[in-house]
Design a protein around this motif. Structure first.
Motif, PDB file in Angstrom:
ATOM      1  N   ARG A   1     -23.540  -1.382  35.185  1.00  0.00           N
ATOM      2  CA  ARG A   1     -23.485  -2.824  34.935  1.00  0.00           C
ATOM      3  C   ARG A   1     -24.638  -3.480  35.672  1.00  0.00           C
ATOM      4  N   VAL A   2     -25.358  -4.367  35.011  1.00  0.00           N
ATOM      5  CA  VAL A   2     -26.473  -5.068  35.659  1.00  0.00           C
ATOM      6  C   VAL A   2     -26.408  -6.549  35.297  1.00  0.00           C
ATOM      7  N   ILE A   3     -26.448  -7.394  36.310  1.00  0.00           N
ATOM      8  CA  ILE A   3     -26.508  -8.839  36.085  1.00  0.00           C
ATOM      9  C   ILE A   3     -27.977  -9.234  36.131  1.00  0.00           C
ATOM     10  N   VAL A   4     -28.469  -9.792  35.048  1.00  0.00           N
ATOM     11  CA  VAL A   4     -29.906 -10.046  34.908  1.00  0.00           C
ATOM     12  C   VAL A   4     -30.150 -11.511  34.536  1.00  0.00           C
ATOM     13  N   GLY A   5     -31.315 -12.013  34.911  1.00  0.00           N
ATOM     14  CA  GLY A   5     -31.648 -13.386  34.549  1.00  0.00           C
ATOM     15  C   GLY A   5     -32.743 -13.935  35.428  1.00  0.00           C
ATOM     16  N   GLY A   6     -32.776 -15.258  35.535  1.00  0.00           N
ATOM     17  CA  GLY A   6     -33.819 -15.871  36.334  1.00  0.00           C
ATOM     18  C   GLY A   6     -33.592 -17.352  36.542  1.00  0.00           C
ATOM     19  N   VAL A   7     -34.396 -17.928  37.420  1.00  0.00           N
ATOM     20  CA  VAL A   7     -34.246 -19.332  37.786  1.00  0.00           C
ATOM     21  C   VAL A   7     -35.585 -19.900  38.217  1.00  0.00           C
ATOM     22  N   ASP A   8     -35.827 -21.115  37.861  1.00  0.00           N
ATOM     23  CA  ASP A   8     -36.946 -21.883  38.409  1.00  0.00           C
ATOM     24  C   ASP A   8     -36.578 -23.349  38.386  1.00  0.00           C
ATOM     25  N   SER A   9     -36.953 -24.066  39.425  1.00  0.00           N
ATOM     26  CA  SER A   9     -36.730 -25.505  39.480  1.00  0.00           C
ATOM     27  C   SER A   9     -38.079 -26.214  39.520  1.00  0.00           C
ATOM     28  N   LEU A  10     -38.056 -27.483  39.195  1.00  0.00           N
ATOM     29  CA  LEU A  10     -39.289 -28.264  39.218  1.00  0.00           C
ATOM     30  C   LEU A  10     -39.821 -28.340  40.644  1.00  0.00           C
ATOM     31  N   ALA A  11     -41.137 -28.265  40.771  1.00  0.00           N
ATOM     32  CA  ALA A  11     -41.755 -28.258  42.095  1.00  0.00           C
ATOM     33  C   ALA A  11     -43.157 -28.847  42.011  1.00  0.00           C
ATOM     34  N   LYS A  12     -43.549 -29.538  43.072  1.00  0.00           N
ATOM     35  CA  LYS A  12     -44.923 -30.041  43.135  1.00  0.00           C
ATOM     36  C   LYS A  12     -45.918 -28.888  43.022  1.00  0.00           C
ATOM     37  N   TYR A  13     -45.550 -27.763  43.603  1.00  0.00           N
ATOM     38  CA  TYR A  13     -46.437 -26.597  43.598  1.00  0.00           C
ATOM     39  C   TYR A  13     -46.835 -26.215  42.170  1.00  0.00           C
ATOM     40  N   THR A  14     -45.842 -26.103  41.282  1.00  0.00           N
ATOM     41  CA  THR A  14     -46.150 -25.684  39.910  1.00  0.00           C
ATOM     42  C   THR A  14     -46.685 -26.835  39.068  1.00  0.00           C
ATOM     43  N   VAL A  15     -46.126 -28.025  39.247  1.00  0.00           N
ATOM     44  CA  VAL A  15     -46.604 -29.164  38.453  1.00  0.00           C
ATOM     45  C   VAL A  15     -48.078 -29.440  38.734  1.00  0.00           C
ATOM     46  N   ASN A  16     -48.454 -29.446  40.008  1.00  0.00           N
ATOM     47  CA  ASN A  16     -49.861 -29.686  40.341  1.00  0.00           C
ATOM     48  C   ASN A  16     -50.748 -28.568  39.820  1.00  0.00           C
ATOM     49  N   GLY A  17     -50.243 -27.342  39.876  1.00  0.00           N
ATOM     50  CA  GLY A  17     -51.026 -26.215  39.371  1.00  0.00           C
ATOM     51  C   GLY A  17     -51.255 -26.285  37.880  1.00  0.00           C
ATOM     52  N   PHE A  18     -50.193 -26.542  37.120  1.00  0.00           N
ATOM     53  CA  PHE A  18     -50.337 -26.645  35.672  1.00  0.00           C
ATOM     54  C   PHE A  18     -51.174 -27.858  35.281  1.00  0.00           C
ATOM     55  N   ASN A  19     -51.055 -28.929  36.058  1.00  0.00           N
ATOM     56  CA  ASN A  19     -51.873 -30.100  35.778  1.00  0.00           C
ATOM     57  C   ASN A  19     -53.355 -29.786  35.992  1.00  0.00           C
ATOM     58  N   ALA A  20     -53.652 -28.957  37.001  1.00  0.00           N
ATOM     59  CA  ALA A  20     -55.046 -28.561  37.239  1.00  0.00           C
ATOM     60  C   ALA A  20     -55.604 -27.759  36.066  1.00  0.00           C
ATOM     61  N   LEU A  21     -54.711 -27.026  35.369  1.00  0.00           N
ATOM     62  CA  LEU A  21     -55.141 -26.273  34.187  1.00  0.00           C
ATOM     63  C   LEU A  21     -55.309 -27.165  32.963  1.00  0.00           C
ATOM     64  N   LYS A  22     -54.876 -28.416  33.091  1.00  0.00           N
ATOM     65  CA  LYS A  22     -54.977 -29.413  32.019  1.00  0.00           C
ATOM     66  C   LYS A  22     -54.217 -28.979  30.765  1.00  0.00           C
ATOM     67  N   ILE A  23     -53.005 -28.448  30.976  1.00  0.00           N
ATOM     68  CA  ILE A  23     -52.197 -28.031  29.826  1.00  0.00           C
ATOM     69  C   ILE A  23     -50.829 -28.718  29.809  1.00  0.00           C
ATOM     70  N   LEU A  24     -50.664 -29.804  30.567  1.00  0.00           N
ATOM     71  CA  LEU A  24     -49.428 -30.573  30.522  1.00  0.00           C
ATOM     72  C   LEU A  24     -49.580 -31.726  29.542  1.00  0.00           C
ATOM     73  N   SER A  25     -48.608 -31.877  28.654  1.00  0.00           N
ATOM     74  CA  SER A  25     -48.649 -32.948  27.667  1.00  0.00           C
ATOM     75  C   SER A  25     -48.041 -34.222  28.232  1.00  0.00           C
ATOM     76  N   GLU A  26     -48.563 -35.349  27.807  1.00  0.00           N
ATOM     77  CA  GLU A  26     -48.031 -36.632  28.242  1.00  0.00           C
ATOM     78  C   GLU A  26     -46.883 -37.104  27.350  1.00  0.00           C
ATOM     79  N   SER A  27     -46.527 -36.297  26.361  1.00  0.00           N
ATOM     80  CA  SER A  27     -45.426 -36.620  25.461  1.00  0.00           C
ATOM     81  C   SER A  27     -44.588 -35.356  25.259  1.00  0.00           C
ATOM     82  N   PRO A  28     -43.395 -35.475  24.683  1.00  0.00           N
ATOM     83  CA  PRO A  28     -42.593 -34.270  24.420  1.00  0.00           C
ATOM     84  C   PRO A  28     -43.382 -33.245  23.608  1.00  0.00           C
TER      85      PRO A  28
END
Length: 405
Positions: A189-216
């Motif tokens: 038996r194996v319990i598998v999955g994952g988790v991530d929460s919103l963080a300045k670390y990732t938001v700032n990083g993705f924003n630096a890549l210029k791939i965040l949309s300003e709309s849905p």
């Protein structure tokens, strides 16, 4: 007389749990998918300059309320990442009816995934790391695997444990590794999955890549302009078919494939090399042919590179492309949790005979005949689903989830 080869051991899903911007449990997530209700909006709890500028797939529950609901008031060191993990984990193990004895058995393994881990507390981490504090309660919670250790301690898990970080394919790889452990006889038996929460670390990083949309986000629209970051946790209980007995079974982990094209740190190869290998290997390991795939839950981030490359790869692998859609248009991109979240959504498609559409599509992509499903479909046969999760560095993972008769 030659001995007949035995049928390979099947890996079955007996429990699922999820919390995302669509709801705090499987039922609420399913209802949102059926009603075409996205969870991408302004953030209420995430504190960042970009909270007032960009939309996010935020879970609209505060840490304080989560602690109360999970009876963790007064328990130190629980980051939001840990809290979300406990919420989804508890739903999954209760759904599977696991006992405390089964959880602590050495035949039970835990494989979780995350990209940001405890670094969701970016400001507190900065204070602690630069000796600007007296040492907060989170000193042991910043690591990528801290939530896994907390789950293991809280639920007295003694078997094999591991934490995977392969960017956006992380929890898909957790599912794959869990299935392989069972097939190899290393765990029952194996319990598998994952988790991530919103963080300045990732938001700032993705924003630096210029791939965040300003709309849905609008994956597979010709005018797509980026992704929305989200947060989530999702877990599945995988069990060897020889111990399942009369339990409810949601699906089979029928096949899996992983590759790495190593083309670019944050982009997929233009020729879809890695994506094609992972999809082909997953279908082959499931013992089926491409024309038996009824639906593809695509990676579908909404970035110009990802969607073009993924659709190119799908077109080459399938020829006649089966129905496909991106559920990231509902949840946002939940990074290390996305593979498990979308595996559960794929299981819902199988169990309810329905397909959830991609949202916000206005213009079909140039150069392709295939387009995503754009309206809710039900009462259709969904026996096999291919779920794609493609990560930074070209780490591509595909899962085949199958209906259990």
């Amino acid at each position: 007389m030659q001995k007949q080869r035995e049928r390979p051991l099947r890996v079955l899903v007996t429990g699922i749990g999820v919390i995302s911007a669509l709801g705090k449990n499987v039922e609420e997530n399913h209802r949102s998918l059926v009603n075409g209700r996205a969870g991408i909006d302004n953030a209420m709890h995430f504190e960042s300059h970009y909270a007032s500028v960009l939309p996010f797939g935020e879970i609209k529950i505060s840490n304080e309320v989560l602690k109360q609901e999970l009876n963790l008031d007064g328990e130190p060191g629980y980051t939001r990442t840990c809290l979300l993990a406990v919420k989804a984990f508890e739903e999954a193990i209760k759904d599977a009816g696991l006992t405390s004895t089964e959880l602590s058995s050495f035949d039970t393994a835990l494989i979780s995934a995350s990209t940001v881990g405890g670094m969701c507390l970016t400001d507190q981490l900065y204070e602690d790391a630069n000796l600007r504090s007296d040492g907060s309660e989170y000193l042991e919670a910043y690591g990528c695997g801290a939530h896994t250790l907390m789950l293991a301690e809280k639920y007295h898990i003694n078997g094999f444990t591991d934490t995977i970080n392969t960017a956006c394919s992380s929890s898909a790889n957790a599912i794959m590794l869990g299935a392989r452990l069972i097939k190899a006889g290393r765990a029952k038996r194996v319990i598998v999955g994952g988790v991530d929460s919103l963080a300045k670390y990732t938001v700032n990083g993705f924003n630096a890549l210029k791939i965040l949309s300003e709309s849905p986000c609008k994956p597979f629209d010709e005018n797509r302009d980026g992704l929305n970051l989200g947060e989530a946790a999702a877990y599945l209980v995988l069990e060897s078919e020889d111990i399942v007995g009369n339990k409810k079974v949601y699906a089979e982990i029928a096949g899996y494939g992983n590759s790495n094209d190593a083309h670019h740190p944050s982009a997929m190869s233009d020729e879809a090399v890695g994506a094609m290998i992972s999809m082909k290997d997953a279908i082959t390991s499931a013992g089926i042919t491409p024309n038996q795939i009824d639906y593809i839950n695509v990676h579908g981030t909404g970035t110009p590179n990802n969607d073009r490359v993924e659709l190119l790869g799908i077109s080459k692998v399938f020829g006649k492309v089966p129905p496909f859609s991106s559920t990231k248009s509902y949840t946002g991109h939940t990074l290390g949790a996305s593979g498990a979240v979308e595996a559960i959504f794929s299981i819902l498609s199988i169990n309810y005979s329905e397909i959830y559409p991609s949202l916000h599509i206005e213009t079909q992509m140039d150069g392709f005949l295939a387009a995503p499903v754009q309206s809710y479909q039900n009462n259709i046969s969904v026996k096999y689903v291919l779920s794609n999760s493609f990560g930074f560095g070209g780490n591509c993972t595909s899962l085949v989830l199958g209906k259990v008769n």
